[in-house]
Scaffold this motif. Structure first.
Motif, PDB file in Angstrom:
ATOM      1  N   ASP A 355     -14.542  11.712  12.795  1.00 46.91           N
ATOM      2  CA  ASP A 355     -15.045  10.484  12.169  1.00 46.91           C
ATOM      3  C   ASP A 355     -14.794  10.503  10.670  1.00 46.91           C
ATOM      4  N   PHE A 356     -14.594   9.344  10.114  1.00 40.45           N
ATOM      5  CA  PHE A 356     -14.449   9.236   8.666  1.00 40.45           C
ATOM      6  C   PHE A 356     -15.795   9.493   7.989  1.00 40.45           C
ATOM      7  N   GLN A 357     -15.743  10.167   6.856  1.00 45.20           N
ATOM      8  CA  GLN A 357     -16.950  10.462   6.082  1.00 45.20           C
ATOM      9  C   GLN A 357     -16.851   9.801   4.714  1.00 45.20           C
ATOM     10  N   ILE A 358     -18.000   9.397   4.173  1.00 46.94           N
ATOM     11  CA  ILE A 358     -18.037   8.715   2.881  1.00 46.94           C
ATOM     12  C   ILE A 358     -18.396   9.708   1.783  1.00 46.94           C
ATOM     13  N   TYR A 359     -17.663   9.659   0.680  1.00 51.61           N
ATOM     14  CA  TYR A 359     -17.885  10.509  -0.486  1.00 51.61           C
ATOM     15  C   TYR A 359     -18.044   9.601  -1.711  1.00 51.61           C
ATOM     16  N   LYS A 360     -19.185   9.728  -2.380  1.00 48.50           N
ATOM     17  CA  LYS A 360     -19.505   8.815  -3.478  1.00 48.50           C
ATOM     18  C   LYS A 360     -19.683   9.591  -4.779  1.00 48.50           C
ATOM     19  N   PHE A 361     -19.044   9.078  -5.846  1.00 45.78           N
ATOM     20  CA  PHE A 361     -19.132   9.711  -7.161  1.00 45.78           C
ATOM     21  C   PHE A 361     -19.281   8.632  -8.238  1.00 45.78           C
ATOM     22  N   GLN A 362     -19.878   9.034  -9.376  1.00 43.78           N
ATOM     23  CA  GLN A 362     -19.978   8.133 -10.533  1.00 43.78           C
ATOM     24  C   GLN A 362     -20.215   8.988 -11.777  1.00 43.78           C
ATOM     25  N   TYR A 363     -19.419   8.767 -12.799  1.00 40.58           N
ATOM     26  CA  TYR A 363     -19.553   9.598 -14.000  1.00 40.58           C
ATOM     27  C   TYR A 363     -19.156   8.810 -15.236  1.00 40.58           C
ATOM     28  N   ILE A 364     -19.636   9.282 -16.372  1.00 37.89           N
ATOM     29  CA  ILE A 364     -19.371   8.663 -17.673  1.00 37.89           C
ATOM     30  C   ILE A 364     -18.279   9.455 -18.390  1.00 37.89           C
ATOM     31  N   PHE A 365     -17.436   8.757 -19.133  1.00 37.16           N
ATOM     32  CA  PHE A 365     -16.424   9.427 -19.951  1.00 37.16           C
ATOM     33  C   PHE A 365     -16.411   8.837 -21.355  1.00 37.16           C
ATOM     34  N   HIS A 366     -15.821   9.584 -22.282  1.00 39.58           N
ATOM     35  CA  HIS A 366     -15.862   9.229 -23.708  1.00 39.58           C
ATOM     36  C   HIS A 366     -14.481   9.432 -24.317  1.00 39.58           C
ATOM     37  N   LYS A 367     -13.979   8.383 -24.998  1.00 43.67           N
ATOM     38  CA  LYS A 367     -12.676   8.425 -25.664  1.00 43.67           C
ATOM     39  C   LYS A 367     -11.582   8.883 -24.707  1.00 43.67           C
ATOM     40  N   ASP A 368     -11.485   8.191 -23.585  1.00 42.95           N
ATOM     41  CA  ASP A 368     -10.524   8.592 -22.563  1.00 42.95           C
ATOM     42  C   ASP A 368     -10.131   7.389 -21.716  1.00 42.95           C
ATOM     43  N   LYS A 369      -9.073   7.565 -20.923  1.00 42.31           N
ATOM     44  CA  LYS A 369      -8.701   6.613 -19.884  1.00 42.31           C
ATOM     45  C   LYS A 369      -9.141   7.177 -18.540  1.00 42.31           C
ATOM     46  N   PRO A 370      -9.640   6.342 -17.653  1.00 39.20           N
ATOM     47  CA  PRO A 370     -10.062   6.863 -16.344  1.00 39.20           C
ATOM     48  C   PRO A 370      -8.873   7.334 -15.516  1.00 39.20           C
ATOM     49  N   LEU A 371      -8.995   8.527 -14.945  1.00 40.86           N
ATOM     50  CA  LEU A 371      -7.989   9.096 -14.053  1.00 40.86           C
ATOM     51  C   LEU A 371      -8.624   9.255 -12.677  1.00 40.86           C
ATOM     52  N   PHE A 372      -7.889   8.857 -11.630  1.00 37.95           N
ATOM     53  CA  PHE A 372      -8.384   9.035 -10.271  1.00 37.95           C
ATOM     54  C   PHE A 372      -7.208   9.340  -9.360  1.00 37.95           C
ATOM     55  N   LYS A 373      -7.274  10.502  -8.692  1.00 35.81           N
ATOM     56  CA  LYS A 373      -6.174  10.934  -7.843  1.00 35.81           C
ATOM     57  C   LYS A 373      -6.723  11.731  -6.663  1.00 35.81           C
ATOM     58  N   ILE A 374      -6.131  11.512  -5.493  1.00 35.67           N
ATOM     59  CA  ILE A 374      -6.465  12.272  -4.285  1.00 35.67           C
ATOM     60  C   ILE A 374      -5.208  13.004  -3.821  1.00 35.67           C
ATOM     61  N   LYS A 375      -5.335  14.306  -3.557  1.00 33.89           N
ATOM     62  CA  LYS A 375      -4.205  15.091  -3.068  1.00 33.89           C
ATOM     63  C   LYS A 375      -4.563  15.743  -1.732  1.00 33.89           C
ATOM     64  N   ALA A 376      -3.702  15.600  -0.764  1.00 36.32           N
ATOM     65  CA  ALA A 376      -3.932  16.198   0.550  1.00 36.32           C
ATOM     66  C   ALA A 376      -3.801  17.715   0.474  1.00 36.32           C
ATOM     67  N   LEU A 377      -4.735  18.407   1.125  1.00 38.27           N
ATOM     68  CA  LEU A 377      -4.700  19.868   1.186  1.00 38.27           C
ATOM     69  C   LEU A 377      -4.455  20.355   2.608  1.00 38.27           C
ATOM     70  N   ASP A 378      -4.175  19.437   3.516  1.00 37.49           N
ATOM     71  CA  ASP A 378      -3.722  19.806   4.853  1.00 37.49           C
ATOM     72  C   ASP A 378      -2.717  18.755   5.329  1.00 37.49           C
TER      73      ASP A 378
END
Length: 393
Positions: A355-378
């Motif tokens: 089954d698919f599982q949900i993963y939730k995140f939220q964070y603050i950053f300062h003087k930066d551009k948001p980066l978001f990347k997912i890499k397969a490990l299998d």
């Protein structure tokens, strides 16, 4: 922000003249609700981002917490030689302060309790990357005035071995005077301090660090307050059954998804963002099977991304400029083993179920551009959906 801080002394005069009267209705700012569908986010020592943004326990850190829409903060309080209550964490000033005259490091060990408030403020300033934030150590009164101004409920941590009945009552009376009953919480690792506070106020929101004594919780109406690495699920269930609240501290942004689903009413955080407010959003996307805002290294079939080991899915540059203060929110629905990389952390997740599982995140950053990347490990990572939002404050 400078203007807002300069008016603190004026507000203090008004409060002394007016007592507990204020434009805020009593109880408008309240503690975390038991079993609320939305977990409360408590900013640890204000919003300081490991002191890259502002010094911990500073007026600037409290103002930044208000700026991002935080409703709760934790502040540490300490005593000077003349029993003035200050916002401060350590026994010594060396880590957190610099010499006022030349901003040099304080080499000799200087104990807080060996300095009067005047000596502390006349000779030292808070260590800060931004020179404009190299201010004197703030008092509890000044910090509570910021909380009142920003509509923030503080968790006031009385440092261990420092406070006796007289100074505990002084801190409590000050909080009542400025914020009103019901608009603050007290925390302490000492049972005797918690018992004394309960004697002052039968309804006061109280927490006792490191404690797992259910009988004590029930007798004194004290909430559960464990470190996130020492959570006892049985204790959490028992306090909720008794109608008490539970807050855990101090979690890392990379484990927000797992801690936030354990059933706590609030979590104390370093740089986790407050709960999402669409009013701050400058970008929002729900993939809905299309993944148009992503560079996908694998294939998309029937609205699901399939990635083999080493393949990546990366957010395109949807925000071209660096943000002074921003937040990234995302929820991933996936199965398989993968790595999440952002500008603030890397972490791995492994969902071996069908089954698919949900993963939730939220964070603050300062003087930066948001980066978001997912890499397969299998070889069999599948991503059903990603909801993502970027906020600017």
């Amino acid at each position: 922000m400078k203007i807002r801080l300069l008016i603190i002394s004026l507000i203090s005069v008004v409060l002394v003249a007016c007592g507990n009267n204020s434009s805020r209705n009593a109880g408008e700012v309240s503690g975390p609700k038991i079993n609320s569908p939305e977990i409360a986010i408590v900013m640890h020592r204000g919003l300081c981002l490991e002191e890259k943004l502002a010094p911990e326990n500073s007026l600037d850190a409290l103002s930044f917490a208000g700026r991002v829409g935080a409703r709760y903060v934790e502040i540490d309080v300490f005593l000077t030689k003349d029993d003035e209550i200050i916002l401060f964490h350590d026994n010594t000033i060396n880590r957190l302060c610099r010499n006022k005259n030349d901003y040099s490091v304080v080499n000799e060990q200087v104990e807080c309790r060996n300095l009067t408030l005047a000596e502390l403020r006349n000779n030292y300033v808070l260590a800060a990357q931004d020179p404009s934030m190299r201010r004197p150590v703030p008092t509890l009164r000044e910090g509570l005035l910021i909380c009142r101004q920003e509509g923030i409920h503080p968790y006031i941590e009385l440092k261990e071995g420092i406070f006796k009945d007289k100074t505990v009552k002084k801190a409590y009376d000050l909080a009542v005077q400025i914020l009103g009953r019901g608009n603050f919480s007290f925390t302490s690792p000492e049972k005797s301090v918690v018992e004394y506070l309960r004697g002052l106020d039968a309804q006061l929101s109280l927490y006792c660090d490191h404690l797992e004594d259910i009988d004590f919780f029930r007798e004194y109406n004290v909430n559960y307050y464990p470190h996130f690495l020492a959570i006892k699920q049985g204790c959490l269930d028992a306090v909720h059954k008794a109608g008490l609240s539970a807050t855990t501290w101090t979690i890392w942004n990379s484990c927000f998804d797992s801690i936030s689903t354990k059933g706590f009413d609030a979590i104390l955080v370093e740089d986790v963002a407050p709960n999402f407010d669409p009013g701050y959003a400058i970008f929002r996307d729900n993939t809905n099977g299309k993944f148009e805002n992503y560079e996908v290294g694998g294939i998309i079939n029937d609205g699901i991304v399939s990635l083999r080991n080493g393949q990546e899915m990366k957010l395109k540059e949807v925000v071209p400029d660096t943000l002074y203060l921003g937040a990234l929110y995302f929820t991933i629905e996936a199965k398989g083993k993968f790595e999440i990389e952002t500008d603030r952390f890397k972490t791995e997740r492994d969902n071996k179920s069908d089954d698919f599982q949900i993963y939730k995140f939220q964070y603050i950053f300062h003087k930066d551009k948001p980066l978001f990347k997912i890499k397969a490990l299998d070889e069999n990572l599948e991503i059903k959906s990603v909801w993502l939002a970027i906020c600017e404050y």
